[in-house]
Write a protein that holds these residues in place. Structure first.
Motif, PDB file in Angstrom:
ATOM      1  N   ALA A  61      11.793   3.120   0.430  1.00  0.00           N
ATOM      2  CA  ALA A  61      11.191   1.787   0.442  1.00  0.00           C
ATOM      3  C   ALA A  61      10.667   1.535   1.842  1.00  0.00           C
ATOM      4  O   ALA A  61      11.251   1.992   2.829  1.00  0.00           O
ATOM      5  CB  ALA A  61      12.234   0.740   0.056  1.00  0.00           C
ATOM      6  N   GLU A  84       8.389   4.022  -2.624  1.00  0.00           N
ATOM      7  CA  GLU A  84       8.900   3.459  -3.870  1.00  0.00           C
ATOM      8  C   GLU A  84       8.626   1.967  -4.002  1.00  0.00           C
ATOM      9  O   GLU A  84       8.497   1.458  -5.118  1.00  0.00           O
ATOM     10  CB  GLU A  84      10.407   3.706  -3.977  1.00  0.00           C
ATOM     11  CG  GLU A  84      10.773   5.170  -4.082  1.00  0.00           C
ATOM     12  CD  GLU A  84      12.241   5.374  -4.391  1.00  0.00           C
ATOM     13  OE1 GLU A  84      13.005   4.374  -4.362  1.00  0.00           O
ATOM     14  OE2 GLU A  84      12.630   6.521  -4.654  1.00  0.00           O
ATOM     15  N   ARG A  85       8.581   1.258  -2.892  1.00  0.00           N
ATOM     16  CA  ARG A  85       8.290  -0.173  -2.886  1.00  0.00           C
ATOM     17  C   ARG A  85       7.844  -0.575  -1.501  1.00  0.00           C
ATOM     18  O   ARG A  85       8.077   0.150  -0.532  1.00  0.00           O
ATOM     19  CB  ARG A  85       9.476  -1.005  -3.387  1.00  0.00           C
ATOM     20  CG  ARG A  85      10.748  -0.819  -2.621  1.00  0.00           C
ATOM     21  CD  ARG A  85      11.938  -1.440  -3.373  1.00  0.00           C
ATOM     22  NE  ARG A  85      12.158  -0.780  -4.640  1.00  0.00           N
ATOM     23  CZ  ARG A  85      12.324  -1.403  -5.813  1.00  0.00           C
ATOM     24  NH1 ARG A  85      12.281  -2.725  -5.861  1.00  0.00           N
ATOM     25  NH2 ARG A  85      12.540  -0.738  -6.919  1.00  0.00           N
ATOM     26  N   VAL A 175       3.335  -0.236  -6.530  1.00  0.00           N
ATOM     27  CA  VAL A 175       4.788  -0.322  -6.377  1.00  0.00           C
ATOM     28  C   VAL A 175       5.189  -1.784  -6.210  1.00  0.00           C
ATOM     29  O   VAL A 175       4.360  -2.626  -5.843  1.00  0.00           O
ATOM     30  CB  VAL A 175       5.268   0.511  -5.175  1.00  0.00           C
ATOM     31  CG1 VAL A 175       4.999   1.994  -5.403  1.00  0.00           C
ATOM     32  CG2 VAL A 175       4.610   0.036  -3.879  1.00  0.00           C
ATOM     33  N   PRO A 176       6.446  -2.133  -6.494  1.00  0.00           N
ATOM     34  CA  PRO A 176       6.896  -3.516  -6.270  1.00  0.00           C
ATOM     35  C   PRO A 176       6.635  -3.944  -4.828  1.00  0.00           C
ATOM     36  O   PRO A 176       7.097  -3.285  -3.886  1.00  0.00           O
ATOM     37  CB  PRO A 176       8.393  -3.446  -6.577  1.00  0.00           C
ATOM     38  CG  PRO A 176       8.544  -2.282  -7.498  1.00  0.00           C
ATOM     39  CD  PRO A 176       7.521  -1.288  -7.051  1.00  0.00           C
ATOM     40  N   THR A 177       5.893  -5.020  -4.659  1.00  0.00           N
ATOM     41  CA  THR A 177       5.440  -5.431  -3.325  1.00  0.00           C
ATOM     42  C   THR A 177       5.829  -6.873  -3.043  1.00  0.00           C
ATOM     43  O   THR A 177       5.526  -7.772  -3.829  1.00  0.00           O
ATOM     44  CB  THR A 177       3.917  -5.265  -3.190  1.00  0.00           C
ATOM     45  OG1 THR A 177       3.566  -3.895  -3.402  1.00  0.00           O
ATOM     46  CG2 THR A 177       3.446  -5.684  -1.804  1.00  0.00           C
ATOM     47  N   SER A 203       2.375  -8.537  -7.077  1.00  0.00           N
ATOM     48  CA  SER A 203       3.090  -8.784  -5.822  1.00  0.00           C
ATOM     49  C   SER A 203       3.729 -10.171  -5.818  1.00  0.00           C
ATOM     50  O   SER A 203       3.313 -11.075  -6.551  1.00  0.00           O
ATOM     51  CB  SER A 203       2.142  -8.638  -4.634  1.00  0.00           C
ATOM     52  OG  SER A 203       1.084  -9.571  -4.703  1.00  0.00           O
ATOM     53  N   TRP A 230      14.041  -7.840  -3.144  1.00  0.00           N
ATOM     54  CA  TRP A 230      12.932  -6.873  -3.306  1.00  0.00           C
ATOM     55  C   TRP A 230      13.465  -5.473  -3.574  1.00  0.00           C
ATOM     56  O   TRP A 230      12.938  -4.752  -4.449  1.00  0.00           O
ATOM     57  CB  TRP A 230      12.088  -6.920  -2.052  1.00  0.00           C
ATOM     58  CG  TRP A 230      11.204  -5.759  -1.780  1.00  0.00           C
ATOM     59  CD1 TRP A 230      10.049  -5.420  -2.420  1.00  0.00           C
ATOM     60  CD2 TRP A 230      11.369  -4.782  -0.737  1.00  0.00           C
ATOM     61  NE1 TRP A 230       9.494  -4.291  -1.853  1.00  0.00           N
ATOM     62  CE2 TRP A 230      10.286  -3.896  -0.823  1.00  0.00           C
ATOM     63  CE3 TRP A 230      12.339  -4.596   0.249  1.00  0.00           C
ATOM     64  CZ2 TRP A 230      10.164  -2.803   0.043  1.00  0.00           C
ATOM     65  CZ3 TRP A 230      12.203  -3.527   1.112  1.00  0.00           C
ATOM     66  CH2 TRP A 230      11.121  -2.651   1.012  1.00  0.00           C
TER      67      TRP A 230
END
Length: 233
Positions: A61, A84-85, A175-177, A203, A230
């Motif tokens: 991350a 990954e994020r 990716v998760p932002t 996001s 997060w």
């Protein structure tokens, strides 16, 4: 440390060192491997990102502030499969305005001529909220700047001046932002955070009240909570 949680790599901003993220890194270190990169050794965003990737775990991350955000975008261009994020604190994807670019060049020229005093009293109010001007926060900001030093500042400022436009990169981020910005940030204002939020699908945007350009120092507990949420998203 044995852990199945993804490693976390943290990127400081201009004239920042590991102290920027120290509170959050210490709190999270019991849960995962945490690295805080040194971005004072290279004079291009490309080289900074390459060094980050050389030292980072295979997958991680990535949390970044300000100049660190410029490096984070380059990390994504060089090795998107490894991230990954993504957490972006008080940064922007767009290039500087002509006025701001001229200011950067002027500061660079002054430093090259030997006139480097770290973070001046005139600049401090642009970095942090007024309530922190006479506090441990402002002292930490000045201590970090002195530690990075004139040569580190010259390298970093050169890298920022010549950085690529990262706006085209935003649409490809999958990716998760998390995007965080101080409500009173004068250097990378809320409008820049909203622009990134609009262009990065899915996001999350968080605007922190009574906070300037450095949430990890100005709002350490809130920054930690947001990072934890997060990392588990």
């Amino acid at each position: 440390m044995e852990t199945t949680s993804p490693a976390l790599v943290m990127l400081p901003g201009l004239l920042n060192d590991q102290r920027l993220w120290a509170y959050q890194a210490q709190a999270l270190a019991g849960e995962r491997v945490v690295q805080i990169a040194d971005l004072s050794r290279d004079d291009s965003i490309t080289a900074m990102a390459h060094r980050v990737l050389e030292n980072a775990p295979p997958r991680f991350a990535l949390a970044a502030l300000s100049m660190g955000g410029y490096v984070a975008f380059e990390v994504l261009r060089q090795a998107p499969e490894r991230v990954e994020r993504l957490a972006l604190f008080d940064t922007m994807a767009s290039l500087d305005s002509a006025e701001r670019a001229a200011t950067r060049r002027g500061l660079l020229e002054l430093a090259q001529r030997g006139r480097f005093i770290g973070v001046s009293p005139q600049l401090m109010p642009r970095l942090i909220h007024a309530r922190w001007l006479d506090s441990e926060v402002s002292r930490t900001v000045q201590q970090m700047a002195i530690a990075v030093g004139k040569e580190g500042f010259i390298r970093q400022q050169r890298a920022i001046i010549h950085r690529p436009d990262s706006l085209p990169t935003l649409a490809g981020i999958r990716v998760p932002t998390l995007i965080v910005v101080g409500a009173d940030d004068q250097l990378t204002p809320v409008a820049e955070a909203r622009l990134m939020h609009e262009r990065i699908a899915g996001s999350r945007l968080e605007v922190l009240p009574e906070c300037g350009h450095l949430p990890p120092l100005e709002a350490p507990e809130r920054s930690l909570t947001l990072l934890r949420e997060w990392l588990l998203a």
